[in-house]
Motif scaffolding. Structure first.
Motif, PDB file in Angstrom:
ATOM      1  N   LEU A  62       0.852  -1.387   0.172  1.00 28.46           N
ATOM      2  CA  LEU A  62      -0.060   0.054  -0.006  1.00 28.46           C
ATOM      3  C   LEU A  62       0.911   1.210   0.112  1.00 28.46           C
ATOM      4  O   LEU A  62       0.563   2.289  -0.786  1.00 28.46           O
ATOM      5  CB  LEU A  62      -0.844   0.034   1.158  1.00 28.46           C
ATOM      6  CG  LEU A  62      -1.941  -1.102   1.231  1.00 28.46           C
ATOM      7  CD1 LEU A  62      -2.807  -0.941   2.490  1.00 28.46           C
ATOM      8  CD2 LEU A  62      -3.127  -0.878   0.132  1.00 28.46           C
ATOM      9  N   GLU A 105      -8.623   2.181   2.883  1.00 30.53           N
ATOM     10  CA  GLU A 105      -9.009   3.148   3.950  1.00 30.53           C
ATOM     11  C   GLU A 105     -10.435   3.007   4.603  1.00 30.53           C
ATOM     12  O   GLU A 105     -10.872   3.069   5.632  1.00 30.53           O
ATOM     13  CB  GLU A 105      -9.033   4.578   3.206  1.00 30.53           C
ATOM     14  CG  GLU A 105      -9.413   5.799   4.168  1.00 30.53           C
ATOM     15  CD  GLU A 105      -8.731   6.209   5.321  1.00 30.53           C
ATOM     16  OE1 GLU A 105      -9.144   6.819   6.342  1.00 30.53           O
ATOM     17  OE2 GLU A 105      -7.607   5.718   5.407  1.00 30.53           O
ATOM     18  N   LEU A 123      -6.139   1.791  -2.701  1.00 35.87           N
ATOM     19  CA  LEU A 123      -6.134   2.671  -1.504  1.00 35.87           C
ATOM     20  C   LEU A 123      -7.581   3.318  -0.879  1.00 35.87           C
ATOM     21  O   LEU A 123      -7.529   3.056   0.415  1.00 35.87           O
ATOM     22  CB  LEU A 123      -5.335   3.966  -2.059  1.00 35.87           C
ATOM     23  CG  LEU A 123      -3.766   3.623  -2.344  1.00 35.87           C
ATOM     24  CD1 LEU A 123      -3.347   4.920  -2.966  1.00 35.87           C
ATOM     25  CD2 LEU A 123      -3.124   3.068  -1.277  1.00 35.87           C
ATOM     26  N   ARG A 156       0.676   4.320  -2.672  1.00 33.36           N
ATOM     27  CA  ARG A 156       0.357   5.919  -2.112  1.00 33.36           C
ATOM     28  C   ARG A 156       1.607   6.716  -2.821  1.00 33.36           C
ATOM     29  O   ARG A 156       1.221   7.883  -3.332  1.00 33.36           O
ATOM     30  CB  ARG A 156       0.456   5.731  -0.639  1.00 33.36           C
ATOM     31  CG  ARG A 156      -0.733   5.436   0.193  1.00 33.36           C
ATOM     32  CD  ARG A 156      -0.644   5.927   1.400  1.00 33.36           C
ATOM     33  NE  ARG A 156       0.360   5.439   2.323  1.00 33.36           N
ATOM     34  CZ  ARG A 156       0.232   4.205   3.042  1.00 33.36           C
ATOM     35  NH1 ARG A 156      -0.921   3.753   2.865  1.00 33.36           N
ATOM     36  NH2 ARG A 156       1.356   3.680   3.813  1.00 33.36           N
TER      37      ARG A 156
END
Length: 298
Positions: free
Chosen positions: A3, A76, A72, A7
């Motif tokens: 991840l 979240e 992503l 990002r």
């Protein structure tokens, strides 16, 4: 694929600049560049055209970008949902309890819990202690209120005593009292008296019959096989008297006769699996339960 790498990739795609992307992600620019190169190596394709002062996405980068944003976003969402469960905004709590406690203690405690944590779904499993122990060991509930000691050992569970509850005799107010010229009753006074009895497997049934046999007699059962509400109804109709927990008796509207010292009591304990830590909702319910009992006894 990590991840963190995704990002960093989306940060560069958004800023079209490695240094500004590193500043946005609060990381050193060489570390960000190294993570991007590792991602490209893993995917087997360059993600950016690197020209001095001009960064653009390759075809592979254009393909990855919407997928990376979706991954992503999903991560979240998962983080937030897990936090909501951890903070008791959502989730599920499965509680087991005998019918007698479901008719007395449990409603008040669940009401207090629900007032504080309305987003947590409450599921109540009502059964005798032995069945609750089996269901708890099988992972069908998070916490259970049971009557202890159990007739057989349950090494897979951890139990902790909550309270010793007094047992009393209830009778119809419009019928003669179970004993005359006395305010207290002995177990021996139940000899020959008609008893309204619970169904088999009910903790109170086994407890009452065992107490009568210990006093040297077999109880006379005029009607049997009921749940708590049914037995109270039988007593109210004058079909017999019954031995019930004091918390139930106090809500029943029936005449209450207490046993002479040392009386009859049952031990109520809270139990959970030994190999699994109870979820936070279960721990919070136990806290509210103990506070409720402390207030009731103060």
């Amino acid at each position: 694929m990590q991840l963190q790498q995704l990002r960093y990739f989306t940060a560069v795609a958004d800023t079209r600049h490695f240094t500004r992307a590193a500043e946005r992600e609060h990381v050193a620019q060489p570390s960000l560049s190294q993570q991007i190169r590792s991602l490209e190596k893993e995917l087997g394709a360059d993600l950016f055209h690197r020209a001095r002062g001009h960064i653009t996405l390759t075809d592979a980068g254009e393909t990855l970008l919407p997928l990376a944003r979706r991954i992503l976003a999903d991560a979240e969402t998962a983080r937030r949902e897990v936090q909501e469960v951890a903070q008791l905004r959502r989730g599920r709590l499965r509680l087991g309890a005998p019918p007698s406690l479901c008719a007395s203690l449990v409603p008040d405690v669940l009401s207090a819990f629900h007032a504080g944590y309305p987003g947590v779904e409450l599921i109540v499993h009502e059964d005798g202690s032995q069945d609750l122990v089996r269901a708890l060991a099988d992972g069908e509930m998070d916490l259970a209120l049971i009557i202890t000691p159990l007739p057989v050992q349950a090494p897979a569970l951890v139990t902790s005593e909550l309270l010793r509850e007094e047992l009393v005799v209830v009778s119809a107010p419009d019928r003669p009292a179970p004993v005359s010229r006395r305010t207290r009753i002995q177990v021996a006074d139940l000899r020959g008296r008609p008893l309204a009895m619970f169904r088999r497997g009910y903790d109170l049934r086994e407890f009452t019959i065992a107490a009568c046999r210990a006093a040297g007699f077999e109880p006379v059962l005029t009607v049997e096989g009921g749940e708590m509400d049914a037995v109270l109804g039988f007593v109210r109709a004058g079909l017999g008297i019954a031995v019930v927990p004091s918390m139930v008796a106090e809500r029943s509207g029936l005449r209450i006769t207490r046993f002479a010292t040392p009386g009859m009591h049952r031990v109520i304990s809270v139990a959970h699996r030994a190999d699994v830590s109870p979820p936070r909702a279960a721990r919070e319910l136990e806290r509210i339960l103990r506070e409720h009992l402390d207030l009731g006894m103060s």
